[in-house]
Design an enzyme around this catalytic site. Sequence first.
Site, PDB file in Angstrom:
ATOM      1  N   HIS A   1      -5.388   0.439  -2.191  1.00 49.68           N
ATOM      2  CA  HIS A   1      -6.029  -0.886  -2.122  1.00 49.68           C
ATOM      3  C   HIS A   1      -5.230  -1.906  -2.925  1.00 49.68           C
ATOM      4  O   HIS A   1      -4.900  -2.999  -2.426  1.00 49.68           O
ATOM      5  CB  HIS A   1      -7.455  -0.746  -2.670  1.00 49.68           C
ATOM      6  CG  HIS A   1      -8.220  -2.026  -2.814  1.00 49.68           C
ATOM      7  ND1 HIS A   1      -9.428  -2.241  -2.196  1.00 49.68           N
ATOM      8  CD2 HIS A   1      -7.987  -3.156  -3.540  1.00 49.68           C
ATOM      9  CE1 HIS A   1      -9.881  -3.439  -2.510  1.00 49.68           C
ATOM     10  NE2 HIS A   1      -9.026  -4.009  -3.335  1.00 49.68           N
ATOM     11  N   GLU A   2      -4.921  -1.559  -4.177  1.00 45.97           N
ATOM     12  CA  GLU A   2      -4.250  -2.527  -5.054  1.00 45.97           C
ATOM     13  C   GLU A   2      -2.820  -2.811  -4.619  1.00 45.97           C
ATOM     14  O   GLU A   2      -2.359  -3.960  -4.680  1.00 45.97           O
ATOM     15  CB  GLU A   2      -4.290  -2.047  -6.508  1.00 45.97           C
ATOM     16  CG  GLU A   2      -5.688  -1.908  -7.094  1.00 45.97           C
ATOM     17  CD  GLU A   2      -6.475  -3.198  -7.062  1.00 45.97           C
ATOM     18  OE1 GLU A   2      -5.866  -4.298  -7.065  1.00 45.97           O
ATOM     19  OE2 GLU A   2      -7.716  -3.133  -7.019  1.00 45.97           O
TER      20      GLU A   2
END
Length: 345
Positions: free
Chosen positions: A295-296
């Site tokens: 995600h990051e």
Amino acid sequence: MLLRPSLSCLLALASLSALAQDVSVTLEPLRQSFSRSDDVQVQVTLSNTGLAPQFILKWHTPVEGIQAPLFEVQRDGQPVPYLGIEAKRPAPGPNDYVRLEPGASISSIVELSALYEMNVTGAYTLRYRTAAAGLFGSASARMVTGTLASNTASIWIDARLPRGARPPAKEAAAGNGLAFKKCSNAQQEQLAAAVDAGRAMTVDGHAYLSAGSSHGTRYATWFGAHEPARATRVTKNFAAIRDAFETKPLTIDCGCNATYFAYVYPAQPYTIYVCKAFWSAPLTGTDSRGGTLLHELSHFNVVAGTDDHVYGQSGATELARTDPARAANNADSHEYFGENSPPQQ
């Protein structure tokens, strides 16, 4: 011309010497031997052995956390670098001192492997030692440098890198450049596993998309009905995330105490800041550590430039149904597609 010290100066020095002698420090490792997945914890105890209260400058003690190089650490006889913060502070005031009554002691447990470079196997010696003007709080001592020092303790660490290794600026771990900031030895082990898990999710997702499976249920759940240009964009996103996992110099910072999972600065690749929720998450599965890193990484402008339009699986599935164009730019949508939990074809 020979200059003689004034009487007031001599009295101050004598007072400081007495103060230092009245405060003793002991350092005791909680264990004598540590493995690569252990936090290196020691107990530091400050004791007032005199007959009067002592006032000790808080930021030169462990009572409120370590924010200065308060320890001398050596590995196989060589100094080990300090990795923690050093802050500029104003002159100390009365509230900056901890009061220690006669006969009283204060003890603190300190984790050292996030503060000092302790990821190389070897024999370590540890000593608490600090010196500062105003270390002791009496009026006569505030202009004179005081010192506190403990015994020297010895430990063995069977660490991530072999004995004699020189830790590079970016460690080679599991095929990609991986460095850590403010992460203990135990956290570094968990993070290396999370990077492996996140990369495996990304490889699997990229293989699915590259095989032309964007008509499948898995794709539709997180990115909506198939549309060629959008499917191409998602495929390119996963190719870029995979490349970041496999070839870019990732840095993971463990200093965040916020309640959420993690955060990044999209214009500052490739540093990820992991927070409290990250550590209680599973390694794989829904909202996992591996998925969080995926995600990051997707947020970085040089990777996929995703945004956080919605959070959570319910929000992401509804976004895919109602606005698939935004789903293709939503970080959680990429995470859930990669985690594939529960599994879909």
